[in-house]
Write a protein that holds these residues in place. Structure first.
Motif, PDB file in Angstrom:
ATOM      1  N   THR A 196      -4.962   7.231 -15.842  1.00 56.62           N
ATOM      2  CA  THR A 196      -4.944   6.396 -17.042  1.00 56.62           C
ATOM      3  C   THR A 196      -4.846   7.253 -18.293  1.00 56.62           C
ATOM      4  OG1 THR A 196      -6.249   4.693 -15.915  1.00 56.62           O
ATOM      5  CG2 THR A 196      -6.195   4.628 -18.321  1.00 56.62           C
ATOM      6  N   ALA A 197      -5.559   8.378 -18.305  1.00 55.68           N
ATOM      7  CA  ALA A 197      -5.520   9.269 -19.469  1.00 55.68           C
ATOM      8  C   ALA A 197      -4.126   9.855 -19.673  1.00 55.68           C
ATOM      9  CB  ALA A 197      -6.544  10.389 -19.295  1.00 55.68           C
ATOM     10  N   CYS A 198      -3.395  10.072 -18.585  1.00 56.84           N
ATOM     11  CA  CYS A 198      -2.018  10.586 -18.695  1.00 56.84           C
ATOM     12  C   CYS A 198      -1.071   9.553 -19.273  1.00 56.84           C
ATOM     13  CB  CYS A 198      -1.509  11.007 -17.322  1.00 56.84           C
ATOM     14  SG  CYS A 198      -2.259  12.499 -16.647  1.00 56.84           S
ATOM     15  N   GLY A 199      -1.418   8.262 -19.135  1.00 55.12           N
ATOM     16  CA  GLY A 199      -0.544   7.191 -19.590  1.00 55.12           C
ATOM     17  C   GLY A 199      -0.045   6.291 -18.478  1.00 55.12           C
ATOM     18  N   PHE A 200      -0.376   6.612 -17.232  1.00 52.64           N
ATOM     19  CA  PHE A 200       0.063   5.808 -16.095  1.00 52.64           C
ATOM     20  C   PHE A 200      -0.614   4.436 -16.088  1.00 52.64           C
ATOM     21  CE2 PHE A 200       1.031   9.995 -14.101  1.00 52.64           C
ATOM     22  CZ  PHE A 200       2.320   9.731 -13.656  1.00 52.64           C
ATOM     23  N   HIS A 201       0.104   3.460 -15.545  1.00 56.97           N
ATOM     24  CA  HIS A 201      -0.471   2.147 -15.230  1.00 56.97           C
ATOM     25  C   HIS A 201      -0.619   2.069 -13.714  1.00 56.97           C
ATOM     26  CE1 HIS A 201      -1.324  -2.092 -15.075  1.00 56.97           C
ATOM     27  NE2 HIS A 201      -0.259  -2.305 -14.326  1.00 56.97           N
ATOM     28  N   ILE A 202      -1.838   1.918 -13.229  1.00 52.71           N
ATOM     29  CA  ILE A 202      -2.088   1.836 -11.788  1.00 52.71           C
ATOM     30  C   ILE A 202      -1.766   0.429 -11.309  1.00 52.71           C
ATOM     31  CG2 ILE A 202      -3.841   1.975  -9.977  1.00 52.71           C
ATOM     32  CD1 ILE A 202      -5.278   4.058 -11.691  1.00 52.71           C
ATOM     33  N   GLU A 203      -0.791   0.321 -10.398  1.00 50.02           N
ATOM     34  CA  GLU A 203      -0.336  -0.980  -9.940  1.00 50.02           C
ATOM     35  C   GLU A 203      -0.993  -1.420  -8.634  1.00 50.02           C
ATOM     36  OE1 GLU A 203       4.062  -1.274 -11.985  1.00 50.02           O
ATOM     37  OE2 GLU A 203       3.941  -0.871  -9.831  1.00 50.02           O
ATOM     38  N   SER A 204      -1.235  -0.480  -7.736  1.00 53.18           N
ATOM     39  CA  SER A 204      -1.826  -0.866  -6.460  1.00 53.18           C
ATOM     40  C   SER A 204      -2.457   0.345  -5.790  1.00 53.18           C
ATOM     41  CB  SER A 204      -0.774  -1.488  -5.525  1.00 53.18           C
ATOM     42  OG  SER A 204       0.216  -0.524  -5.185  1.00 53.18           O
ATOM     43  N   ARG A 205      -3.303   0.075  -4.780  1.00 52.46           N
ATOM     44  CA  ARG A 205      -3.973   1.130  -4.026  1.00 52.46           C
ATOM     45  C   ARG A 205      -4.039   0.720  -2.560  1.00 52.46           C
ATOM     46  NH1 ARG A 205      -9.466   1.252  -5.370  1.00 52.46           N
ATOM     47  NH2 ARG A 205      -9.229  -0.967  -5.816  1.00 52.46           N
ATOM     48  N   ALA A 206      -4.105   1.706  -1.693  1.00 49.82           N
ATOM     49  CA  ALA A 206      -4.252   1.451  -0.254  1.00 49.82           C
ATOM     50  C   ALA A 206      -5.032   2.590   0.371  1.00 49.82           C
ATOM     51  CB  ALA A 206      -2.883   1.319   0.419  1.00 49.82           C
ATOM     52  N   GLY A 207      -5.927   2.259   1.277  1.00 47.90           N
ATOM     53  CA  GLY A 207      -6.643   3.272   2.035  1.00 47.90           C
ATOM     54  C   GLY A 207      -5.829   3.686   3.252  1.00 47.90           C
ATOM     55  N   ILE A 208      -5.933   4.921   3.621  1.00 50.03           N
ATOM     56  CA  ILE A 208      -5.217   5.437   4.791  1.00 50.03           C
ATOM     57  C   ILE A 208      -6.241   5.977   5.783  1.00 50.03           C
ATOM     58  CG2 ILE A 208      -3.581   7.176   5.616  1.00 50.03           C
ATOM     59  CD1 ILE A 208      -2.112   6.841   2.936  1.00 50.03           C
ATOM     60  N   ARG A 209      -6.228   5.404   6.986  1.00 50.61           N
ATOM     61  CA  ARG A 209      -7.237   5.640   8.021  1.00 50.61           C
ATOM     62  C   ARG A 209      -8.594   5.150   7.534  1.00 50.61           C
ATOM     63  NH1 ARG A 209      -5.474  11.146   8.264  1.00 50.61           N
ATOM     64  NH2 ARG A 209      -7.634  11.814   8.593  1.00 50.61           N
ATOM     65  N   VAL A 210      -8.692   3.827   7.386  1.00 47.77           N
ATOM     66  CA  VAL A 210      -9.926   3.222   6.885  1.00 47.77           C
ATOM     67  C   VAL A 210     -10.978   3.077   7.982  1.00 47.77           C
ATOM     68  CG1 VAL A 210      -8.720   2.015   5.027  1.00 47.77           C
ATOM     69  CG2 VAL A 210      -9.081   0.852   7.209  1.00 47.77           C
ATOM     70  N   PHE A 211     -10.572   3.182   9.268  1.00 51.41           N
ATOM     71  CA  PHE A 211     -11.563   3.146  10.336  1.00 51.41           C
ATOM     72  C   PHE A 211     -11.231   4.056  11.513  1.00 51.41           C
ATOM     73  CE2 PHE A 211      -8.551   0.008  11.925  1.00 51.41           C
ATOM     74  CZ  PHE A 211      -8.539   0.245  13.292  1.00 51.41           C
ATOM     75  N   HIS A 212      -9.979   4.459  11.647  1.00 49.71           N
ATOM     76  CA  HIS A 212      -9.534   5.264  12.786  1.00 49.71           C
ATOM     77  C   HIS A 212     -10.449   6.459  13.042  1.00 49.71           C
ATOM     78  CE1 HIS A 212      -7.303   8.829  14.269  1.00 49.71           C
ATOM     79  NE2 HIS A 212      -6.657   7.993  15.064  1.00 49.71           N
ATOM     80  N   ASP A 213     -10.779   7.205  12.024  1.00 56.81           N
ATOM     81  CA  ASP A 213     -11.549   8.443  12.188  1.00 56.81           C
ATOM     82  C   ASP A 213     -13.020   8.194  12.507  1.00 56.81           C
ATOM     83  OD1 ASP A 213      -9.103   9.217  11.205  1.00 56.81           O
ATOM     84  OD2 ASP A 213      -9.891  10.727   9.855  1.00 56.81           O
ATOM     85  N   TYR A 214     -13.461   6.952  12.323  1.00 56.07           N
ATOM     86  CA  TYR A 214     -14.866   6.624  12.575  1.00 56.07           C
ATOM     87  C   TYR A 214     -15.075   5.987  13.954  1.00 56.07           C
ATOM     88  CZ  TYR A 214     -14.514   6.869   7.456  1.00 56.07           C
ATOM     89  OH  TYR A 214     -14.231   7.265   6.168  1.00 56.07           O
ATOM     90  N   MET A 215     -14.007   5.803  14.729  1.00 59.86           N
ATOM     91  CA  MET A 215     -14.126   5.153  16.035  1.00 59.86           C
ATOM     92  C   MET A 215     -14.973   6.005  16.982  1.00 59.86           C
ATOM     93  SD  MET A 215     -10.228   3.681  16.516  1.00 59.86           S
ATOM     94  CE  MET A 215     -10.589   2.889  18.086  1.00 59.86           C
ATOM     95  N   ASP A 217     -15.154   5.659  20.370  1.00 60.79           N
ATOM     96  CA  ASP A 217     -14.377   5.972  21.559  1.00 60.79           C
ATOM     97  C   ASP A 217     -13.031   6.551  21.114  1.00 60.79           C
ATOM     98  OD1 ASP A 217     -12.972   6.120  23.916  1.00 60.79           O
ATOM     99  OD2 ASP A 217     -13.536   4.121  24.625  1.00 60.79           O
ATOM    100  N   LYS A 218     -12.922   7.866  21.099  1.00 50.35           N
ATOM    101  CA  LYS A 218     -11.722   8.527  20.590  1.00 50.35           C
ATOM    102  C   LYS A 218     -10.494   8.252  21.453  1.00 50.35           C
ATOM    103  CE  LYS A 218     -14.013  10.330  17.224  1.00 50.35           C
ATOM    104  NZ  LYS A 218     -13.851   9.737  15.870  1.00 50.35           N
ATOM    105  N   GLU A 219     -10.704   7.974  22.741  1.00 53.14           N
ATOM    106  CA  GLU A 219      -9.558   7.716  23.613  1.00 53.14           C
ATOM    107  C   GLU A 219      -8.793   6.473  23.181  1.00 53.14           C
ATOM    108  OE1 GLU A 219     -10.818   7.613  27.648  1.00 53.14           O
ATOM    109  OE2 GLU A 219     -11.296   9.765  27.734  1.00 53.14           O
ATOM    110  N   LYS A 220      -9.496   5.528  22.574  1.00 51.61           N
ATOM    111  CA  LYS A 220      -8.829   4.297  22.139  1.00 51.61           C
ATOM    112  C   LYS A 220      -7.864   4.559  20.978  1.00 51.61           C
ATOM    113  CE  LYS A 220     -12.417   1.044  23.593  1.00 51.61           C
ATOM    114  NZ  LYS A 220     -13.425   0.042  23.158  1.00 51.61           N
TER     115      LYS A 220
END
Length: 261
Positions: A196-215, A217-220
């Motif tokens: 925001t300080a640079c002047g950008f307008h943030i339009e959207s956000r997404a998480g990447i690996r929001v649960f995969h790393d917390y599983m 049972d790693k085999e799944k």
């Protein structure tokens, strides 16, 4: 402090990131995010900068769609790998390569670009605010920064689930310097303030690996990968899951200047 150069760990990086289920999820979510971004830009071939582009997977995908891509990276080894991938994909004519840092790009480009990819780089650089400001300057008005950064909250959550309380008590400081664990995990709210300080307008956000790393049972992760990916896509743009992703992707646009009446 110095920005990270992966010449000494390129092969390990390739195997531990791109050759895993976590790498496949990362590429899939980023692919969806970029498709959404490109749909908002003027039709036709766009000028793209992949800053810190590594082995060039995303760059080659965009080049295959006819876009003109400049990939830069500090690592000579990464540049060579990206060139080989471009040749294998038959997209070399749509790509340029430069062994330079993101800070030096402004001196290398002759015209602004429509899209900047800055994926998994912010957590390795010593002066993030300055680099984001440089990237803002090289974008056309209306152009977009596709930013993906290593999330401090995701690292904290992962450390807690592992019971590695000593690491937390040490303020998440690495014992070994030459690891794939990023040097500077980023607090999302701080990153948003920088943008925001640079002047950008943030339009959207997404998480990447929001649960995969917390599983548990790693085999799944591999045995049921299609289901895991489906669930990652379902929850990656929803809170509270978004803010617990191991990485966070931000779509940030440079505003179009309006004439003053």
């Amino acid at each position: 402090m110095q920005d990270r150069n992966f010449d000494d760990m390129a092969e390990k990086f390739s195997q531990n990131i791109y050759g895993t289920t976590k790498g496949r999820i990362r590429q899939a979510i980023l692919g969806e995010e970029l498709a959404t971004i490109l749909a908002t830009l003027p039709a036709g071939a766009r000028r793209v900068l992949d800053a810190g582009g590594g082995e060039g997977q995303m760059a080659c995908t965009l080049a295959a769609d006819g876009h003109q891509v400049l990939l830069c990276d500090l690592s000579a080894e990464m540049i060579e790998r990206a060139k080989r991938l471009a040749a294998e994909k038959g997209v070399s004519d749509n790509m340029q390569f430069a062994q330079i840092s993101a800070q030096q790009v402004a001196d290398y480009l002759d015209t602004p670009v429509d899209l900047v990819l800055f994926h998994a780089v912010l957590e390795w650089v010593a002066e993030p605010e300055k680099i984001l400001s440089r990237l803002y300057d090289i974008l056309h008005p209306g152009g977009v920064l596709s930013l993906m950064f290593y999330n401090l909250h995701g690292l904290t959550m992962r450390t807690l689930t592992l019971g590695n309380f000593g690491y937390l008590q040490a303020d998440l400081k690495k014992r070994k310097k030459k690891t794939l664990s990023p040097d500077f995990p980023r607090d999302p709210e701080q990153v948003y303030r920088w943008l925001t300080a640079c002047g950008f307008h943030i339009e959207s956000r997404a998480g990447i690996r929001v649960f995969h790393d917390y599983m548990r049972d790693k085999e799944k992760q591999s045995e049921r990968f299609d289901e895991v990916l489906e669930m990652e896509k379902r929850y990656c743009r929803q809170e509270p899951f978004l803010s617990l992703g191991r990485y966070i992707h931000v779509t940030a646009r440079k505003p179009i200047e309006k004439d003053v009446l």
